[in-house]
Write an enzyme that holds these catalytic residues in place. Structure first.
Site, short mmCIF file in Angstrom:
data_model
loop_
_atom_site.label_atom_id
_atom_site.label_comp_id
_atom_site.label_asym_id
_atom_site.label_seq_id
_atom_site.Cartn_x
_atom_site.Cartn_y
_atom_site.Cartn_z
N LYS A 149 -1.38 -8.50 5.21
CA LYS A 149 -1.32 -7.77 6.47
C LYS A 149 -0.40 -8.48 7.46
CE LYS A 149 -4.13 -7.62 10.06
NZ LYS A 149 -5.36 -7.74 10.77
N ASP A 167 -4.66 -2.54 9.36
CA ASP A 167 -5.73 -3.23 10.10
C ASP A 167 -6.94 -2.28 10.16
OD1 ASP A 167 -5.16 -1.29 11.95
OD2 ASP A 167 -5.02 -2.67 13.65
#
Ligand code: SF4
Length: 262
Positions: A149, A167
Site C-alpha cells: 500500500k 486503504d
C-alpha cells in the site's frame, strides 16, 4: 394446492439452480458504461485531487506514509511539519538519531516502532539507492516498514504512476458498491485495476479515498450528497437520490464546494 416436494426433489432442484446463482454472483454488477460514468463524475468533481499528507519531496512522502499507518493524516502532518523543516533527506533524518526523531513523532500512534523503521529505512535508502527513493514497487517493498500500500501511494503521488493503493476507504467502497469486491486489499486492488478506464487510473486512488472519507462514510454514507447515487448499487444506499450530475461545482480536497468566482 401444490404438493410439497420430497427432500430428494428439493435437493436436485437446488443443485440445478446453484450454477446459475454462482454465475450471477460472478457477473459484474456494473456495465463498462456505468463504471466509466462513475469515474467521469469523480473527475468532474475533483479534476486535480491531492493527497492530504504533507511532504516536500519523494523521501518525505515515503516517511509520512510510513508514519501514517493507523494514524490520521492531520495528526501526522502536525508532527512532520517541523520534522521535515529540519530533515528532508535520509542523511539528515539519520543525523537526528532515535531520541530526537522520537521527540518529533511521539504524538503519532506506534511511534517507537515507526521511529526505528524510519531510521532503518534511511539506512537502506543510502546503502542501496544512493539516498534516493526508487520508483519501483519491488525495490520499495524491500525497504523496512514499506508494504504494497505504501509503495503504491509513493509510486502514484511522487512518480505519477497509475497505481491504486487500497486503504480502508477504497476497500469499503469496492465491496459496498460491488464495484471491486474482494476479501483482501490485493483482491480489491486487482478488481479495481480490471475495471477502471485507463484515463482515470492516475487519480482513481485519490477520488476513492476522498469519496470514502467525506461522502461514502463507514457508518453513515451521505447518499443525498453523493454524485454517483443514481448509479450506485450498494445495499446501504439511503435517502433521497439526487438527479444525475449535469453541472457540478468542483469540490476542494476536503470535500467542501469551492466558492464561485465573483
Ligand atoms: S449512494 Fe450512498 S452508498 Fe452509494 S456511493 Fe453514494 S454515499 Fe456510498
Amino acid at each position: 394446492m401444490q404438493k410439497p416436494k420430497s427432500k430428494v426433489a428439493a435437493r436436485s432442484a437446488a443443485r440445478a439452480v446453484a450454477p446459475r446463482v454462482r454465475a450471477a454472483a460472478r457477473r459484474p454488477r456494473y456495465g463498462q458504461a456505468e463504471v466509466r460514468e462513475i469515474f467521469r463524475r469523480f473527475a468532474v468533481q475533483r479534476p486535480e485531487p491531492k493527497g492530504e499528507l504533507e511532504h516536500v519531496n519523494a523521501f518525505t512522502l515515503l516517511v509520512a506514509v510510513v508514519l501514517s499507518a493507523q494514524a490520521t493524516d492531520a495528526g501526522v502532518n502536525k508532527a512532520t511539519r517541523p520534522l521535515f523543516a529540519v530533515a528532508d533527506t535520509p542523511q539528515k533524518m539519520l543525523a537526528l538519531g532515535e531520541a530526537r526523531l522520537g521527540d518529533y513523532v511521539k504524538t503519532i500512534g506506534l511511534w517507537r516502532n515507526k521511529t526505528k523503521n524510519v531510521l532503518a529505512l534511511c539506512e537502506a535508502l543510502i546503502r542501496d539507492h544512493g539516498g534516493a527513493v526508487p520508483a519501483d514497487r519491488d525495490a520499495l517493498t524491500k525497504l523496512p516498514g514499506v508494504g504494497r500500500k505504501t509503495a503504491n501511494v509513493v509510486l502514484n503521488i511522487a512518480f505519477g504512476q497509475p497505481t491504486l493503493a487500497v486503504d480502508t476507504h477504497v476497500f469499503r467502497i469496492g465491496n459496498r458498491l460491488g464495484l471491486a469486491p474482494g476479501k483482501t486489499p490485493e483482491e480489491v486492488e486487482a478488481a479495481f485495476l480490471r475495471i477502471i478506464p485507463a484515463e482515470y487510473l492516475r487519480h482513481a486512488h485519490h477520488w476513492l479515498i476522498l469519496h470514502g472519507r467525506y461522502v461514502c462514510k463507514a457508518r453513515k454514507p451521505e447518499c443525498a450528497a453523493c454524485v454517483i447515487a443514481d448509479l450506485c448499487k450498494a445495499a446501504e444506499k439511503t435517502g433521497a437520490i439526487p438527479a444525475p450530475l449535469v453541472e457540478l461545482a468542483p469540490l476542494s480536497a476536503d470535500g467542501a464546494a469551492d466558492e464561485p468566482a465573483s
